[in-house]
Design an enzyme around this catalytic site. Structure first.
Site, PDB file in Angstrom:
ATOM      1  CB  SER A 195      51.709  -5.652 -21.518  1.00 43.62           C
ATOM      2  OG  SER A 195      51.289  -5.907 -22.842  1.00 43.62           O
ATOM      3  CE  LYS A 222      53.861  -7.178 -25.097  1.00 51.16           C
ATOM      4  NZ  LYS A 222      52.496  -6.599 -25.200  1.00 51.16           N
ATOM      5  CB  SER A 229      49.656  -3.695 -24.466  1.00 51.07           C
ATOM      6  OG  SER A 229      49.215  -4.030 -23.185  1.00 51.07           O
TER       7      SER A 229
HETATM    8  N1  GLN Z   1      46.352  -3.035 -19.393  1.00 50.27           N
HETATM    9  C1  GLN Z   1      45.658  -3.974 -20.234  1.00 50.27           C
HETATM   10  C2  GLN Z   1      45.560  -5.302 -19.530  1.00 50.27           C
HETATM   11  O1  GLN Z   1      46.220  -5.461 -18.537  1.00 50.27           O
HETATM   12  C3  GLN Z   1      46.363  -4.026 -21.534  1.00 50.27           C
HETATM   13  C4  GLN Z   1      46.777  -5.341 -22.017  1.00 50.27           C
HETATM   14  C5  GLN Z   1      47.287  -5.376 -23.418  1.00 50.27           C
HETATM   15  O2  GLN Z   1      46.926  -4.545 -24.262  1.00 50.27           O
HETATM   16  N2  GLN Z   1      48.045  -6.409 -23.680  1.00 50.27           N
HETATM   17  O3  GLN Z   1      44.813  -6.161 -19.916  1.00 50.27           O
END
Ligand code: GLN
Length: 455
Positions: free
Chosen positions: A135, A60, A159
């Site tokens: 994400s 990532k 995420s």
């Molecule tokens: N959807 C969550 C956010 O937008 C998840 C983010 C994450 O786990 N990096 O904050």
């Protein structure tokens, strides 16, 4: 089969599908081939193989990689080439996997669909009209499409698990502190964890084994003994006590998801696990609590992106203040700006007690719900996300609906405990559904054992 062959196959597959899936931001083809040749030579010299010897990996793009562009899918870091490795990258090097490239994500890991990437959207390999989740959408899509053998993602509020569920692969969020955050570009430091995205639970155990462990460079890294995760995969779940919170099956859950998850529960029951319905009464406050705390931490963490120290500097600036304001205005996307404004507001004097401090107290209540359940049970079972992958564009203009996708994944980060998402079937359109198994802090072994037995 040589390592060079594996790397060839990975780039061949990328050539075949990447124009449709678009999981990558940067490829590391020259570096990967050089490393493959080196590993093949060493094997010829009789050297022992690392745990992940020769396996093609995608990373990532919020995990810093020495000499390899790391953008966090933000224009602000468009030209950023780190001078050092994240600790997990040193560990992968020691385990001898091969870094194939850097994977797309929502900008600075803020989002649940990959549509917040400043570069392009990644598509769900099961249906290109649908989002891969986020994400870590690039991580899940690349593994699902067979472009890499495994990927690393990061999970602040779901995420790793939500995109794994949407793309029909396995995603594990380790206990907070088990895997070093050194070199993970910070979003919300009290919640962020790096973890594996893989095709099977066994693969997840291998990758976790390679990346877990104490790191003096991360002050929140736990100094605990790392068990042998592979030996936990016994296939035996007899007597395992599973809690099923009624709040995980309430309003907003897609009937296909509910069916698939309850069917998975029946499978575990037929294998000898026992279960009971429980209540986790503070779950309903998790989304509000998370978005306050995560945004507050983000507003502080992202202050370092000032156009001076890292990344892109505005060419329009005429004074120092201008450098800050213009670089940030031009460099950050809308969702990132929204979080910074929300977080700055929640932390400002006069509002701090009403928002940030209150949210911290609710976080403690949410954690206590887990403490109570884990006095009697070994695992909590539920869906990873309330629906399968939605269509591209369906939620971009509606941040609140987007935030609600995280309702089952977020409590896990607030409590700091480990959780896995494993595929548990599909809906009528053939889109994958994820089963979530949540364990006690540092009890990844039980989470992996149950997921492996089910799988
Ligand atoms: N959807 C969550 C956010 O937008 C998840 C983010 C994450 O786990 N990096 O904050």
């Amino acid at each position: 089969l040589s390592v060079a062959d594996l790397v060839d196959e990975s780039y061949r597959r990328i050539g075949e599908v990447e124009d449709r899936v678009k999981a990558f931001l940067t490829l590391n083809e020259e570096g990967a081939r050089r490393r493959a040749a080196e590993l093949d030579d060493r094997l010829g010299d009789g050297e022992a193989k690392g745990l992940l010897f020769g396996l093609p990996a995608g990373i990532k793009d919020n995990i810093v990689t020495r000499g390899l562009r790391t953008t966090c899918a933000s224009k602000l870091l468009d030209n950023f080439k780190p001078v050092h490795h994240a600790t997990v990258m040193d560990k992968l090097d020691a385990a001898q996997s091969i870094t194939i490239g850097k994977l797309n994500m929502d900008e600075f890991a803020m989002g649940g669909s990959n549509e917040n990437s400043a570069y392009h959207v990644t598509r769900n390999p099961w249906n290109l009209e649908h989002v891969p989740g986020g994400s870590s959408g690039g991580s899940a899509a690349a593994v699902a499409a067979g472009e890499v053998f495994f990927a690393l993602g990061s999970d602040t509020g779901g995420s790793i698990r939500q995109p794994a569920a949407y793309c029909g692969v396995v995603g594990l969020k380790p206990t907070y502190g088990l895997v070093s955050r050194f070199g993970l570009v910070a979003f919300a430091s009290s919640l962020d964890q790096i973890g594996p995205v893989t095709r099977s639970v066994e693969d997840a155990a291998y990758v976790l084994q390679a990346i877990a462990g104490h790191d003096p460079l991360d002050s929140t890294s736990a100094n605990v003994d790392i068990p042998d995760y592979l030996s936990a995969l016994t296939g035996d779940v007899r007597g395992l006590r599973i809690a099923v919170p009624k709040e995980y099956f309430g309003e907003g859950i897609d009937p296909a998801v509910k069916d698939a998850v309850l069917t998975a529960l029946k499978v575990l029951e037929s294998q000898g696990a026992v279960w009971e319905e429980v209540s986790m009464p503070h779950n309903e406050y998790a989304v509000a609590t998370y978005y306050l705390l995560a945004s507050s931490e983000a507003s502080s963490n992202l202050a370092r992106f000032d156009g001076v120290r890292y990344g892109v500097r505005s060419s329009e600036a005429e004074s120092l203040l201008d450098v800050f304001v213009k670089s940030r205005s031009e460099g950050f996307g809308d969702e990132v700006k929204r979080r910074i404004m929300l977080g700055t507001y929640a932390l400002s004097s006069g509002y701090y007690d009403a928002y940030y401090l209150k949210a911290q107290k609710v976080r403690t209540l949410i954690k206590r719900d887990f403490d109570v359940v884990f006095e009697k049970f070994d695992l909590v079972l539920g869906p990873t996300a309330p629906t399968p992958a939605f269509k591209l564009g369906a939620q971009v203009d509606d941040p609140l609906t987007m935030y609600l996708n995280d309702i089952f994944s977020i409590p896990v980060n607030l409590a700091g405990v480990p959780a896995i998402s494993v595929p548990c079937g599909t809906n009528a359109e053939g889109l994958p559904i994820g089963l979530q198994l949540i364990g006690r802090a540092f009890d990844e072994s039980t989470v992996l054992r149950a997921a492996h037995a089910y799988e």
